[in-house]
Design an enzyme around this catalytic site. Sequence first.
Site, PDB file in Angstrom:
ATOM      1  N   LYS A 197      -4.782  17.982 -17.598  1.00 22.96           N
ATOM      2  CA  LYS A 197      -4.232  18.372 -18.892  1.00 22.96           C
ATOM      3  C   LYS A 197      -5.301  18.426 -19.987  1.00 22.96           C
ATOM      4  O   LYS A 197      -5.245  19.284 -20.878  1.00 22.96           O
ATOM      5  CB  LYS A 197      -3.094  17.420 -19.293  1.00 22.96           C
ATOM      6  CG  LYS A 197      -1.868  17.515 -18.391  1.00 22.96           C
ATOM      7  CD  LYS A 197      -1.269  18.935 -18.388  1.00 22.96           C
ATOM      8  CE  LYS A 197       0.023  19.007 -17.612  1.00 22.96           C
ATOM      9  NZ  LYS A 197       0.621  20.361 -17.600  1.00 22.96           N
ATOM     10  N   SER A 212       1.458  21.321 -21.923  1.00 20.32           N
ATOM     11  CA  SER A 212       0.477  20.272 -21.704  1.00 20.32           C
ATOM     12  C   SER A 212       1.224  18.943 -21.637  1.00 20.32           C
ATOM     13  O   SER A 212       2.276  18.846 -20.998  1.00 20.32           O
ATOM     14  CB  SER A 212      -0.575  20.299 -22.812  1.00 20.32           C
ATOM     15  OG  SER A 212      -1.558  19.298 -22.619  1.00 20.32           O
ATOM     16  N   TYR A 258      -4.103  13.252 -13.405  1.00 21.66           N
ATOM     17  CA  TYR A 258      -3.190  14.094 -14.176  1.00 21.66           C
ATOM     18  C   TYR A 258      -3.770  14.386 -15.552  1.00 21.66           C
ATOM     19  O   TYR A 258      -3.769  15.534 -16.019  1.00 21.66           O
ATOM     20  CB  TYR A 258      -1.843  13.391 -14.299  1.00 21.66           C
ATOM     21  CG  TYR A 258      -0.833  14.152 -15.123  1.00 21.66           C
ATOM     22  CD1 TYR A 258      -0.211  15.293 -14.623  1.00 21.66           C
ATOM     23  CD2 TYR A 258      -0.487  13.722 -16.402  1.00 21.66           C
ATOM     24  CE1 TYR A 258       0.728  15.992 -15.371  1.00 21.66           C
ATOM     25  CE2 TYR A 258       0.446  14.408 -17.153  1.00 21.66           C
ATOM     26  CZ  TYR A 258       1.044  15.545 -16.641  1.00 21.66           C
ATOM     27  OH  TYR A 258       1.967  16.232 -17.398  1.00 21.66           O
TER      28      TYR A 258
END
Length: 293
Positions: free
Chosen positions: A178, A160, A174
Amino acid sequence: MAADPLRTPEPSATTAPSPPSAPSAPTTRTWFVTGASRGLGRAITVAALERGDRVAATARDLAALDDLVARHGDAVVPLRLDVTDPDQARAAVRAATHALGRLDVVVNNAGYGLFGTVEEITPTQLRAQLDVNLFGVLHVTQAALPVLRAQGAGHIVQVSSSSGVAAWPGLGGYSASKWALEGLSESLAQEVAGFGVHVTLVEPGPVDTAWRDESAARAAQLPAYDALRAAAWHPPGSSSPADVARVVLAVVDADEPPLRILVGDLAADAVLPITEERVAAWRRWETLGRSAG
């Protein structure tokens, strides 16, 4: 990464907090690593091989793994894999299991960065980001789980990011990928614990890889956000891939591995205060929130 409490109760005056479990004596393990051609995936692969483990190393371009094969022989099993293709994921897991006999550790590392404000990124860019960073993990995890369940043991390591538990301007897409990975994996950990399978979310800060450079996707910039970009704080320093790999191996060796681990000074320095403020804000607004019954 059962769920981590956001605030740990204070120990009593007579009870010392329990330390993390000490690592067991290392044993030879078999690994399945995605994105093994470069960066963190390669560092994890090399670290595992150099201590005598065997690794199914996957990459979209098998030529990038030739030097590992030349150096480590049949200890490394090179496999072509585009994680966005679920059929390829199933085939790669079958091939790895056949070659290695079992899978002890599955590392979902393949991924890339997406840079741009929420207004700037396109839906196509965000879908592509999720296709690799989230659905790619799903494909490999679903392919590997029947093997791990049948073994009654295994460890899934999800790479992660500190951006998976906090968020910063210009990284919304992004972070979305995650944060989704974090939620998926926290549920997964609870679902598979009864089968003897561990799940760990590795949350590094900046790592000295091509993540910010040639492997990244970037949105077309709007002048309205130029001042925001100019004022953005980019702290100096980063963790080396080898140091992050060392942490991953130590986590895998632990008798009781964590669900989550922040990796690197920058990750801890950034995320821990944000988490504390998050809890404090919930507390400040708790009475109003509870008024809904």
